[in-house]
Every structure is written in structure tokens, then in C-alpha cells.
Design a protein around this motif. Structure first.
Motif, mmCIF file in Angstrom:
data_model
loop_
_atom_site.group_PDB
_atom_site.id
_atom_site.type_symbol
_atom_site.label_atom_id
_atom_site.label_comp_id
_atom_site.label_asym_id
_atom_site.label_seq_id
_atom_site.Cartn_x
_atom_site.Cartn_y
_atom_site.Cartn_z
ATOM 1 N N CYS A 1 -2.937 -7.643 3.367
ATOM 2 C CA CYS A 1 -3.228 -6.901 2.127
ATOM 3 C C CYS A 1 -3.192 -7.832 0.919
ATOM 4 C CB CYS A 1 -2.225 -5.770 1.939
ATOM 5 S SG CYS A 1 -2.534 -4.835 0.428
ATOM 6 N N VAL B 1 0.856 -1.184 0.000
ATOM 7 C CA VAL B 1 0.000 0.000 0.000
ATOM 8 C C VAL B 1 0.891 1.232 0.000
ATOM 9 C CG1 VAL B 1 -1.945 1.118 1.116
ATOM 10 C CG2 VAL B 1 -1.553 -1.310 1.472
ATOM 11 N N CYS C 1 -5.735 -5.698 -3.717
ATOM 12 C CA CYS C 1 -6.944 -5.560 -4.542
ATOM 13 C C CYS C 1 -7.135 -4.129 -5.044
ATOM 14 C CB CYS C 1 -8.178 -5.998 -3.758
ATOM 15 S SG CYS C 1 -8.579 -4.899 -2.360
ATOM 16 N N ASP C 2 -6.499 -3.167 -4.386
ATOM 17 C CA ASP C 2 -6.563 -1.757 -4.762
ATOM 18 C C ASP C 2 -7.961 -1.139 -4.624
ATOM 19 O OD1 ASP C 2 -5.250 0.595 -5.436
ATOM 20 O OD2 ASP C 2 -5.683 0.382 -7.567
ATOM 21 N N CYS D 1 -8.936 0.249 -1.906
ATOM 22 C CA CYS D 1 -8.635 1.507 -1.210
ATOM 23 C C CYS D 1 -8.310 2.583 -2.237
ATOM 24 C CB CYS D 1 -7.476 1.319 -0.226
ATOM 25 S SG CYS D 1 -6.016 0.535 -0.940
ATOM 26 N N CYS E 1 -11.758 -1.364 3.101
ATOM 27 C CA CYS E 1 -10.733 -2.388 2.860
ATOM 28 C C CYS E 1 -11.307 -3.712 3.353
ATOM 29 C CB CYS E 1 -9.447 -2.078 3.618
ATOM 30 S SG CYS E 1 -8.337 -3.498 3.630
ATOM 31 N N PRO E 2 -11.429 -4.690 2.457
ATOM 32 C CA PRO E 2 -12.112 -5.932 2.845
ATOM 33 C C PRO E 2 -11.396 -6.693 3.955
ATOM 34 C CG PRO E 2 -11.574 -5.926 0.475
ATOM 35 C CD PRO E 2 -10.972 -4.696 1.053
ATOM 36 N N VAL F 1 -6.862 -3.754 6.651
ATOM 37 C CA VAL F 1 -5.419 -3.525 6.673
ATOM 38 C C VAL F 1 -5.079 -2.155 7.265
ATOM 39 C CG1 VAL F 1 -3.433 -3.164 5.119
ATOM 40 C CG2 VAL F 1 -5.016 -5.072 4.712
HETATM 41 S S1 SF4 Z 1 -5.179 -3.151 -1.534
HETATM 42 FE FE1 SF4 Z 1 -7.112 -4.086 -0.819
HETATM 43 S S2 SF4 Z 1 -6.482 -5.323 0.923
HETATM 44 FE FE2 SF4 Z 1 -4.760 -3.935 0.529
HETATM 45 S S3 SF4 Z 1 -5.142 -2.165 1.868
HETATM 46 FE FE3 SF4 Z 1 -6.085 -1.698 -0.112
HETATM 47 S S4 SF4 Z 1 -8.222 -2.347 0.096
HETATM 48 FE FE4 SF4 Z 1 -7.049 -3.326 1.754
#
Ligand code: SF4
Ligand SMILES: Cc1ncc(C[n+]2csc(CCOP(=O)(O)OP(=O)(O)O)c2C)c(N)n1
Ligand code: SF4
Ligand code: SF4
Ligand SMILES: [Mg+2]
Lengths: 288, 95
Positions: free
Chosen positions: B69, B25, B72-73, B75, B42-43, B46
Motif C-alpha cells: 500500500c 487502509v 495513494c488513497d 481506493c 488499486c494500482p 492491495v
Molecule cells: S491507498 Fe492506494 S495502494 Fe493503498 S489500498 Fe488504496 S488504492 Fe491501493
């Protein structure tokens, strides 16, 4: 483009020198732009062929933040400006990105006629249910009973149900999402790029500063949670059933996806029929 | 000037079966307006808003569970301020 780990994937589509942008904390407009940039990446659309036109309002500011050929028109006139662009250079992919007030109030007449003529425009309407930039006045989209700066005791006018309005006027692609539905929104935007004709994507978006605050609905995050809880995806829902209320369910999804000849095709068809061989299409526009 | 603080989350498992981060991230601290969208959606939880301030007085998020993490992006998609994004980690092992 090589992948640069230190750069946000949407950075190439933004005028980074203008960041941070003016939008308030928790405003949804930035999230819609984020989805739009991702739709540009996904659809691999040729950026040289793309033009983005905005009207006036908080949403209208989008034209100034994207690193694309863009134009910030006068209030309500994004669609006529975009229509001119498209007619003069039919190869352009023209996106109109503006607010509910700009598109449906002062620009409402242009909206219905562009849909009627099926001009090949992709209209992204950020609907925060209010005239935000000017201080939170009632818009034609403000749901009944909402408190606004011009209706301090609650609105009582019936609101426009925009998907229903543009369907009746002739749009070929109509979808609605909220800023909670980021992946679906980006997908609809990509889909609209590959659709010929008048496409309309409504994005329900928080304006915590002027709409949610006055209606005691909390901040941007509270609104996003409300969208998550109260949205129901109903693809193909009859648009007369998707009107919005103050606190009720929000029907989202792709409502309309149909085909009919666009303005250019209808014009060509008519002239060929009337003039036969005497009809000659003009060549490519050369700008010098 | 942009200050990009990168939280790399590629730690190796201590024990077999421990989760290993599949994404990193990146947080552009100076752009953040602390809306909390990235933290909430954020699923795998994180992120959390930190107690630190950026120069505008907002509390940007920081990474509290890097190992969770997925890259998944989401965020990155939610952020209205283009202040956070993630990249998948190339694990190299083909697994
Ligand atoms: S990429 Fe996905 S899992 Fe990682 S911090 Fe962002 S939302 Fe959360
Ligand atoms: C001709 C004209 N009339 C009125 C205005 C004032 N005005 C500026 S923005 C706006 C409303 C914008 O509402 P909307 O399109 O919903 O955008 P938002 O700020 O909500 O994103 C109005 C009435 C103007 N700029 N020009
Ligand atoms: S006033 Fe409302 S719409 Fe305008 S930037 Fe602030 S939150 Fe967004
Ligand atoms: S979504 Fe963006 S602006 Fe909001 S808290 Fe996260 S990093 Fe900050
Ligand atoms: Mg508005």
C-alpha cells in the motif's frame, strides 16, 4: 482541521447520519460526490460561501447527503433556483448538482438560458444516459440503439451532445470525465470553482440497475472497465466531435475554457452606461 | 453505528529491500456494497473482496498485501459508498 486517522477525509462534507445512502451497488453517483468533496478540500473553498442545489432524480439526492447549505428543488428547476440565489447574493458560490434528465430534458430550457446569460454557476451533470429514478425511461441523452423501458426495441431519436449544446449556448468552462477519471474529475471541479461564469462538468456515470442491465453491459465494475478502455482524453476537442454512442469511444477532457463577462458584469456595465452616476449598487443583503 | 475496521499495514521489512507499507487502509465495513471498484483500481493490488458478510449481506474488501500500500488513497476516491480510505504512514525516517 487536525487530521483524524479514524475518519474518512470526506466525512466532514457528508451527512453521516444518513449513510448508507440509497444509491445502488456500483452506482457512480457516490463516486462523483467523493470527487466533489475532495475538490472542496483541494480548492480550500470557504464552505460558508457555498450553496449546492439539486433537482429531482437519483442524482438529485446529492443535496440531501452533503453537509453544506443545500436545496432539493422540484424537477428541472435547480438552475432557476440557483440563479435566484446567485442574483440575490452574488458572493455565494453556487453549485448545481443534478442528473442528465433533470438538467437537459425538463430543465433543458433553463440550462441553455443560464449558459447564454453566463450566470456564474458551477453545473455538475451526472449523465447516466437515462431517467434512472423513475425506472429507466429514454432521456434526451440516451444514445441511439440503447434499450430502455420506453424504447424496448431500441431508441431511434438523436441524443443531445451536452458539451456541444452548452458551448453553443455560451458556457465558459466545459469538461467531461467518467467516474473512472476520479483525479481528473476532482481537478476539473476545483478549476470550475475559480472560474467566473457558467461552468459545466459532465460526468458519465454507471446506472447498473436500469441502463447497463437492460443493455447487457454488466454491472458497475464492468462499466468502469469499459470507461477505462474506451475513453480518450482530448483536451480542447471540438465539442461537435464528442457525441456519445452506445458502445463506442468516450472523448473526455477539458473542451472549453474561455472568458466572457458574466451576467452580473454585463448588467453593471449596461446600467453604468445608461445611468451614469445615477446607478448605485445596492449594498449587502441582510437576512433577518 | 459505524464499525470501522482498520487494517494497519506498517510492517517492518524482514530482509533489507523488502517493501514497507507507506499507507494504512481503513474500511467501514457496514457501508460497503461490494462494488469492487477499490479492489479493481488499486494500482498495487492491495485489496480483495473477502468472504465475510456485513449486516446487509455484502462482502466487504479486506487487505491481502498490506506491504504494497502506497497510501495513494485511490481506493478512497473510487468508493461510491465512502466505505474505504487510506492515510499515508509517517515513516519518520525522512526516507
Ligand atoms: S491507498 Fe492506494 S495502494 Fe493503498 S489500498 Fe488504496 S488504492 Fe491501493
Ligand atoms: C414535474 C415532474 N415531472 C416528472 C417527474 C418524475 N421524475 C422524477 S426523476 C425523473 C428523471 C430523472 O432523471 P435524471 O435527472 O437523469 O436523474 P437520475 O435519476 O438518472 O440520476 C423524472 C422524470 C417529477 N418528479 N416531477
Ligand atoms: S437506479 Fe441507477 S442511478 Fe439510481 S441509484 Fe440505482 S444505479 Fe444509481
Ligand atoms: S469501493 Fe467501497 S463499496 Fe465498493 S467494494 Fe470497495 S469499499 Fe466496498
Ligand atoms: Mg439520469
Amino acid at each position: 482541521m487536525p487530521v483524524d486517522e479514524t475518519v474518512n477525509p470526506v466525512e466532514p462534507f457528508l451527512r453521516s447520519d444518513r449513510m448508507p445512502h440509497i444509491w445502488c451497488p456500483g452506482c457512480g453517483i457516490g463516486t462523483t460526490v467523493n470527487c466533489f468533496a475532495r475538490a472542496l478540500i483541494e480548492s480550500k473553498i470557504d464552505l460558508q460561501s457555498l450553496a449546492l442545489v439539486s433537482g429531482i432524480g437519483c442524482t438529485g439526492r446529492v443535496a440531501g447527503y452533503v453537509k453544506l447549505d443545500s436545496f432539493h428543488t422540484t424537477h428541472g428547476r435547480a438552475i432557476p433556483f440557483a440563479t435566484g440565489l446567485k442574483l440575490a447574493n452574488p458572493k455565494l458560490n453556487v453549485v448545481v448538482y443534478s442528473g442528465d434528465g433533470d438538467l437537459a430534458a425538463i430543465g433543458g430550457n433553463h440550462l441553455i438560458h443560464a449558459a447564454r446569460r453566463n450566470i456564474d454557476l458551477k453545473v455538475i451533470c451526472v449523465n447516466n444516459l437515462i431517467y434512472a429514478m423513475t425506472g429507466g425511461q429514454t432521456a434526451p441523452t440516451t444514445p441511439g440503439h440503447a434499450t430502455t423501458s420506453t424504447n424496448p426495441y431500441g431508441t431511434f431519436e438523436p441524443a443531445f451532445n451536452l458539451p456541444h449544446l452548452v458551448e453553443a449556448a455560451g458556457a465558459v468552462y466545459i469538461a467531461r470525465w467518467t467516474t473512472f477519471h476520479v483525479r481528473q474529475l476532482a481537478r476539473s471541479m476545483s478549476e470550475a470553482f475559480s472560474k467566473k461564469g457558467f461552468s459545466f462538468i459532465e460526468v458519465i456515470s454507471p446506472c447498473p440497475t436500469l441502463y447497463q442491465r437492460r443493455n447487457k453491459m454488466g454491472d458497475g465494475l464492468d462499466t468502469m472497465k469499459y470507461y477505462k478502455e474506451k475513453s480518450k482524453t482530448r483536451h480542447g476537442a471540438p465539442t461537435n466531435e464528442v457525441g456519445l454512442t452506445l458502445n463506442g469511444e468516450i472523448v473526455v477532457g477539458k473542451f472549453v475554457d474561455r472568458d466572457r463577462p458574466d451576467y452580473e458584469a454585463m448588467m453593471r456595465g449596461q446600467y453604468v452606461e445608461a445611468l451614469g452616476d445615477r446607478y448605485v449598487e445596492c449594498g449587502e443583503m441582510v437576512c433577518s | 453505528m459505524l464499525i470501522i475496521i482498520t487494517f494497519s499495514s506498517g510492517r517492518l521489512p524482514f530482509l533489507k529491500g523488502d517493501p514497507v507499507a507507506k499507507g494504512t487502509v481503513h474500511i467501514v465495513v457496514e457501508r460497503c456494497k461490494a462494488c469492487g471498484f477499490c479492489v479493481e483500481f488499486c494500482p498495487t493490488h492491495v485489496l480483495a473482496l473477502s468472504s465475510a458478510f456485513n449486516s446487509k449481506g455484502y462482502h466487504p474488501p479486506h487487505v491481502i498485501h498490506p506491504e504494497n500500500c502506497s497510501g495513494c488513497d485511490l481506493c478512497g476516491m473510487y468508493c461510491p459508498d465512502f466505505a474505504i480510505y487510506s492515510k499515508k504512514v509517517n515513516t519518520g525516517g525522512g526516507k
